[in-house]
Enzyme design. Structure first.
Site, PDB file in Angstrom:
ATOM      1  N   ARG A 526       0.897  -1.211  -0.150  1.00 50.35           N
ATOM      2  CA  ARG A 526       0.064  -0.357   0.346  1.00 50.35           C
ATOM      3  C   ARG A 526       1.023   1.260   0.373  1.00 50.35           C
ATOM      4  O   ARG A 526       2.004   1.200   0.910  1.00 50.35           O
ATOM      5  CB  ARG A 526      -0.876  -0.113   1.366  1.00 50.35           C
ATOM      6  CG  ARG A 526      -2.247  -1.131   1.173  1.00 50.35           C
ATOM      7  CD  ARG A 526      -2.899  -1.120   2.411  1.00 50.35           C
ATOM      8  NE  ARG A 526      -3.730  -1.873   3.084  1.00 50.35           N
ATOM      9  CZ  ARG A 526      -3.153  -2.752   3.831  1.00 50.35           C
ATOM     10  NH1 ARG A 526      -1.638  -3.266   3.831  1.00 50.35           N
ATOM     11  NH2 ARG A 526      -3.784  -4.257   3.676  1.00 50.35           N
ATOM     12  N   SER A 590       7.822  -5.192   6.349  1.00 50.55           N
ATOM     13  CA  SER A 590       8.069  -5.883   7.439  1.00 50.55           C
ATOM     14  C   SER A 590       8.765  -6.569   7.397  1.00 50.55           C
ATOM     15  O   SER A 590       7.414  -8.086   7.381  1.00 50.55           O
ATOM     16  CB  SER A 590       6.018  -6.226   7.073  1.00 50.55           C
ATOM     17  OG  SER A 590       5.286  -5.147   7.030  1.00 50.55           O
ATOM     18  N   ASP A 644       6.182  -3.612  10.454  1.00 44.10           N
ATOM     19  CA  ASP A 644       4.383  -3.475  10.616  1.00 44.10           C
ATOM     20  C   ASP A 644       3.559  -3.469  11.795  1.00 44.10           C
ATOM     21  O   ASP A 644       3.092  -2.888  12.318  1.00 44.10           O
ATOM     22  CB  ASP A 644       4.047  -4.037   9.522  1.00 44.10           C
ATOM     23  CG  ASP A 644       4.332  -5.614  10.187  1.00 44.10           C
ATOM     24  OD1 ASP A 644       3.777  -6.659   9.041  1.00 44.10           O
ATOM     25  OD2 ASP A 644       4.982  -5.930  10.588  1.00 44.10           O
TER      26      ASP A 644
HETATM   27  C1  0WK Z   1      -1.760  -4.682   7.586  1.00 42.42           C
HETATM   28  C2  0WK Z   1      -0.407  -3.488   7.786  1.00 42.42           C
HETATM   29  C3  0WK Z   1       0.562  -4.054   6.927  1.00 42.42           C
HETATM   30  C4  0WK Z   1       0.873  -5.981   7.289  1.00 42.42           C
HETATM   31  C5  0WK Z   1      -0.232  -6.034   7.818  1.00 42.42           C
HETATM   32  C6  0WK Z   1      -0.137  -7.509   7.792  1.00 42.42           C
HETATM   33  O1  0WK Z   1      -1.400  -2.215   7.156  1.00 42.42           O
HETATM   34  O2  0WK Z   1       1.348  -3.115   7.497  1.00 42.42           O
HETATM   35  O3  0WK Z   1       1.326  -5.994   7.170  1.00 42.42           O
HETATM   36  O4  0WK Z   1      -1.593  -5.922   8.380  1.00 42.42           O
HETATM   37  O5  0WK Z   1      -0.985  -8.659   7.421  1.00 42.42           O
HETATM   38  P1  0WK Z   1      -1.125  -9.436   6.360  1.00 42.42           P
HETATM   39  O6  0WK Z   1      -1.795  -8.164   5.615  1.00 42.42           O
HETATM   40  O7  0WK Z   1       0.089 -10.238   6.484  1.00 42.42           O
HETATM   41  O8  0WK Z   1      -2.673  -9.845   6.197  1.00 42.42           O
HETATM   42  C1  BGC Z   2       8.217 -10.431   9.295  1.00 42.86           C
HETATM   43  C2  BGC Z   2       8.278  -9.910  10.532  1.00 42.86           C
HETATM   44  C3  BGC Z   2       6.795  -8.698  10.215  1.00 42.86           C
HETATM   45  C4  BGC Z   2       5.580 -10.043   9.985  1.00 42.86           C
HETATM   46  C5  BGC Z   2       4.437  -9.683   9.923  1.00 42.86           C
HETATM   47  C6  BGC Z   2       7.348 -11.639   9.472  1.00 42.86           C
HETATM   48  O1  BGC Z   2       7.975 -12.368   8.611  1.00 42.86           O
HETATM   49  O2  BGC Z   2       9.559 -11.572   9.942  1.00 42.86           O
HETATM   50  O3  BGC Z   2       8.950  -8.488  10.081  1.00 42.86           O
HETATM   51  O4  BGC Z   2       6.328  -8.664  11.433  1.00 42.86           O
HETATM   52  O5  BGC Z   2       5.986 -11.032   9.750  1.00 42.86           O
HETATM   53  O6  BGC Z   2       4.148  -9.295   8.626  1.00 42.86           O
END
Ligand code: 0WK
Ligand code: BGC
Ligand code: 0WK
Ligand code: BGC
Length: 950
Positions: A526, A590, A644
């Protein structure tokens, strides 16, 4: 006179040779038998030959040989050989690996063998009752492994439909019935004890497992006893009757039926036909009737009768006893052929059989026995050679090294059988190095091992169920890892890196400004424009654009990745018409980064789906700045790089000042929290707090979670982009959960516990079962119909029970995830509580991530377990509505606010800084070290940021 005797002897010799010649199979004839057996083995594996193949090649749903981790107490029944045994088997694993067995042999009277099925199973249950009584374990509902040495078509490990009786059995109402059900009903009828019948296995399979426990190369089980049969581990892709192409499954060949289609009638003798006609199952088990202990004695009897009729034996007198079927038992062959036995003793044996003959007669009978047993051994050898060569060729090997586990009285007790068998195999399968391993303990042990695996199979679902006691233990372990990570001495080797983030406080509502935030590393990339203004009250406006990050970018070079990020940013600024502006950028990245200042992030290692080259060990801020500079069409100032979790904490901190923990349960998992600076030995200074990015995904990378990791976790790790790393994350997060469930479903299907053993290419495809499917299936109302929909799409035609079972598996896997996160989060909460020195912690945890957000039960389970594990805490879980981009902007905004409030403040980093640097106060280059900064010497806006966070 002499010539007359010589002629009579020569004639006798000639006629004897004529009778025995068909038993002396030439190498050519044996090779033909081998070729035919090979064809029948292949035919039996074909789906379209299921009904007609004589060598049935029955799937057993045993997909592995023992791996030494089996353990527990099991009851085993061993029915179908000479003796009916009831056994108690105690298996220990690990360093004290051992198997202790207690058994009792019970007779099965002929009238029971050939009575009704009900009588037979009542008799079996009667014996079990006596045994349990004798062992004083009537009350224990032990798991039972049932060795049932007859051809059974199985749909799962605990189902076995009798195809047809063999050997001495002929009980009615059993053929076509499930023998496990019949045993369960008999136990119910007796209503004296209860047992959990977990597995039904063939004695060949039990024998292979028994030997496999000692020798992992044992992938073939051979019985040369009352009956004759062999099983082996076959590649799933060759087993057409069972869906799926991965891995192996044990096939019970039931080669006793070889020739029932007449293909070996050319070597069957009239004596074989006699024996067959007089047997309980004429026309069936023809090969068995030429090779196994049930029949060899009978063949000899037929030949002796014929020779006697021809006047070549016992002066042509056929005694009454010789007419009696079965009188000439195979054990007599073994005795008569024993080299240690003098002729006189052979004579005595024959006399016991009512055959009073001369020494010459004994010599002839001995020769007849030898001819019959040798043929049996050589025919077995030819059959086995066919199987060995098939395995060798299937595996495309020049030479095959394999162990054959063997049992059976004929192999064990006959003086020559085993040697002749081995020699024949060597002769007919010269490219196979075969070790014959005699099963000392019988197949009951093997049955118990299979029960252990099958129970564990069900158990491995239990292994996913972590008790509070275990979770508290995990919590304590994680707490220790946190300590190691915070310690200057242990940090280098710590798995949980506890990375300082240089974020010293959360927003206090007075921040303002116009920022760009990049959010890379979650499900989506994003880019946000965040305007923080302060009319009446502080408001935040955000505009977001989501950009795709193709896999080839994630797996390509770092340059390409950051060029892609810079390109997207350029596109975003275009759309926002701010290409002429130089807005401060907050970069949510992240992944685990080591930071010595806010706007520097050295990537330690990639996680999740990323693997771009040339980035690990580099400063991602520098890489991005370079990429932007290279474009030259806009400029941006990357003021901060945050994880993140930190962004999430800041975002939630914007709305709730008590938020001091940031938690991500999404593609990956991780948490950060505000730690006392005095505990962060990597950063100098004792005042105040700093946010620490725990990077708990790597928890267990040192093996500290091996006791709770399952075989599926290991398989996930083996198939991941970063084997051996992020082991905790792989047990918990969204990138892996669907795959975990898929692996379990595949294994359960293989064991016939699901989809009637159907396994489809889709189900076998990695990543086909996604975490969003887990979430959909666990929806309370429409979960089951979703399961049906999803499983149908995977082609497995699920039954209702299947859907319920799959939902169950999803629940167990996602529950374990929530429980494990509760344990590690619990450790952080305890740390915060102790840091604050309060009896009861009141705090807020800011949460984000698709798994936490999308899974219908996850959040509730996490909250519940967290509160159970850390009862003296009031934890508010605050869902981050707007993502960590806002948080990144906040970090930048806070920098501005503090710069206004505390111009010129700073502190120093110790980790990774050389004494020279420490002296010099930072390396040359574009962005100075946070540590060395003294306020005045940076461009105005930069100075504000750093000092504020000082
Ligand atoms: C939304 C946050 C982002 C984070 C994500 C983690 O804005 O920084 O990395 O959530 O959730 P995912 O998209 O990996 O399920
Ligand atoms: C990363 C972290 C991150 C997490 C959630 C992990 O794989 O090592 O830095 O915060 O994923 O996105
Ligand atoms: C001992 C095994 C049993 C098997 C028997 C075969 O424990 O499962 O059926 O060997 O040999 P038999 O007793 O028929 O000679
Ligand atoms: C049965 C097999 C068994 C073999 C050895 C045969 O009669 O059909 O299932 O493995 O005997 O006991």
């Amino acid at each position: 006179m002499v010539t007359a005797v010589a002629r009579r002897l020569a004639e006798r010799r000639r006629r004897l040779d004529a009778v025995l010649a068909p038993f002396r199979l030439s190498p050519h004839a044996l090779r033909q038998v081998k070729g035919k057996m090979r064809r029948e083995l292949e035919r039996g594996l074909r789906r379209d030959m299921q009904g007609t193949a004589t060598v049935k090649m029955l799937p057993t749903y045993v997909c592995g040989t023992p791996d030494g981790t089996e353990r527990g107490k099991f009851l085993a029944l061993d029915l179908g050989g000479t003796n009916f045994r009831v056994l108690l088997v105690k298996i220990r694993s690990g360093r004290r690996k051992s198997v202790r067995m207690y058994n009792k042999i019970f007779a099965i009277p002929l009238e029971i063998m050939q009575g009704t099925g009900e009588e037979l199973f009542d008799h079996i249950v009667q014996c079990i009752a006596e045994f349990l009584e004798y062992m004083g374990i009537k009350g224990a509902r032990l798991p039972l492994g049932f060795t049932f040495s007859f051809p059974c078509r199985q749909a799962s490990i605990d189902k076995g439909t009798l195809v047809g009786w063999t050997k001495g059995f002929k009980a009615t109402d059993c053929e076509g019935e499930d023998v496990v059900d019949m045993l369960r009903e008999a136990i119910k009828r007796r209503n004296e004890f209860d047992l959990d019948i977990v597995a039904v296995v063939n004695d060949t399979v039990g024998t292979m497992m028994t030997c496999g426990y000692e020798d992992p190369k044992c992938e073939i089980g051979l019985i040369a006893g009352t009956g004759s049969n062999v099983c082996y581990m076959e590649d799933m892709k060759n087993i057409e009757a069972v869906e799926g192409n991965e891995g192996k499954m044990c096939i019970n060949t039931e080669w006793g039926g070889f020739g029932d289609n007449g293909c070996i009638d050319d070597i069957r003798t009239e004596y074989d036909r006699e024996v067959d006609e007089g047997s309980l199952n004429p026309g069936k088990q023809r090969y068995e009737k030429m090779t196994s202990g049930m029949y060899l004695g009978e063949i000899v009897r037929q030949i002796v009768i014929d020779l006697t009729t021809q006047g070549l034996l016992f002066r042509g007198q056929i005694s009454e006893s010789l007419r009696k079927r079965g009188i000439f038992e195979t054990k007599f062959l073994s005795q008569i052929e024993s080299d240690r036995l003098a002729l006189l003793q052979v004579r005595r044996i024959l006399q016991q059989l009512g055959l009073d003959g001369t020494c010459e007669d004994s010599i002839v009978v001995k020769e007849v026995c030898g001819a019959v047993s040798t043929r049996a051994a050589r025919l077995c050898g030819a059959g086995l050679a066919a199987l060995l060569d098939k395995r060798r060729e299937d595996q495309g090997m020049q030479r095959l090294e394999v162990t054959v586990g063997v049992d059976g009285t004929l192999y064990k007790l006959h003086p020559h059988f085993s040697r002749v068998l081995r020699e024949t195999v060597q002769e007919l399968a010269p490219q196979c190095d075969v070790t014959f391993m005699l099963s000392e303990d019988g197949s009951g042990k093997g049955a118990a091992l299979i029960t252990a695996v099958a129970k564990r199979l069900r158990q491995y679902l239990y292994a996913m169920r972590l008790s509070d006691e275990t979770l508290l233990d995990v919590m304590a372990r994680f707490r220790r890892e946190m300590k190691n990570g915070l310690s200057r001495d242990f940090n280098p080797t710590a798995t949980v890196k506890m990375l300082p983030t240089f974020v010293r406080s959360i927003p206090d509502g007075s921040e303002k400004g116009d920022f760009i935030a990049l959010d890379l590393g979650g499900s989506y990339f994003r880019i946000l424009r965040v305007k923080v203004s302060h009319e009446k009250r502080q408001t935040v406006q955000m505009e977001t654009e989501i950009y795709n990050t193709p896999e080839d970018i994630m797996h390509g070079s770092g340059t390409r990745l950051f060029d892609h990020v810079a390109e997207c940013l350029g596109d975003f600024m275009e759309k926002q018409q701010i290409k002429d502006k130089k807005l401060p950028v907050g970069f949510t990245f992240s992944f685990p980064c080591r930071q010595s200042k806010l706007d520097e992030g050295i990537l330690i290692t990639w996680t999740k789906r990323f693997k771009a080259s040339g980035v690990e060990g580099a400063d991602v801020v520098r890489l991005l700045s370079r990429a932007i500079k290279k474009r030259g069409d806009y400029d941006a100032d990357i003021m901060a790089v945050v994880n993140d979790t930190v962004g999430t904490m800041m975002t939630c901190g914007f709305d709730d000042q008590r938020c001091e923990v940031g938690l991500i349960i999404g593609t990956g998992t991780n948490a950060c929290y505000m730690e006392e600076l005095r505990h962060i030995e990597l950063v100098e200074g004792d005042e105040g707090r700093m946010c620490v990015n725990t990077e708990w995904g790597a928890f267990g990378d040192d093996g500290s979670l091996e006791d709770i990791r399952t075989e599926f976790d290991r398989e996930i790790d083996r198939g991941s982009l970063n084997p051996g790393k992020q082991l905790f994350e792989k047990m918990v997060s969204g990138l892996y959960m669907g795959e975990l469930v898929r692996l379990i479903l595949v294994k359960m299907a293989k064991e016939g516990l699901l989809f009637e053993g159907r396994i489809t290419p889709e189900l076998l495809t990695k990543g086909k079962f996604e975490t969003k499917h887990v979430s959909a299936i666990e929806k309370s109302k429409e979960g089951l119909s979703k399961a049906k929909e999803i499983l149908t799409r995977l082609g497995v035609e699920p039954s209702h029970e299947d859907c319920v079972a799959v939902q169950h598996v999803c629940t167990i896997v996602s529950f374990r995830s929530a429980n494990l996160v509760a344990a590690t989060l619990g450790a952080i909460l305890c740390q915060l509580r102790d840091n604050k020195g309060v009896g009861r912690l009141r705090t807020t945890v800011g949460v984000d991530g698709s798994l936490y957000k999308m899974h219908p039960q996850y959040a509730r389970r996490l909250h519940k377990t967290t509160r159970r594990l850390v009862p003296d805490s009031d934890v508010r879980f605050l869902l981050s509505e707007s993502g960590s981009g806002k948080g990144a902007a906040m970090v930048t905004a806070v920098a501005y606010r503090l710069a206004e409030q505390h111009p010129g403040q700073s502190h120093r980093v110790v980790l990774g800084e050389s004494p020279k640097e420490r002296e010099a106060g930072g390396e040359e280059g574009e962005t100075p070290h946070l540590g060395g900064f003294q306020g005045g010497d940076l461009p105005s806006d930069r100075r504000v940021t750093l000092a504020m966070l000082g």
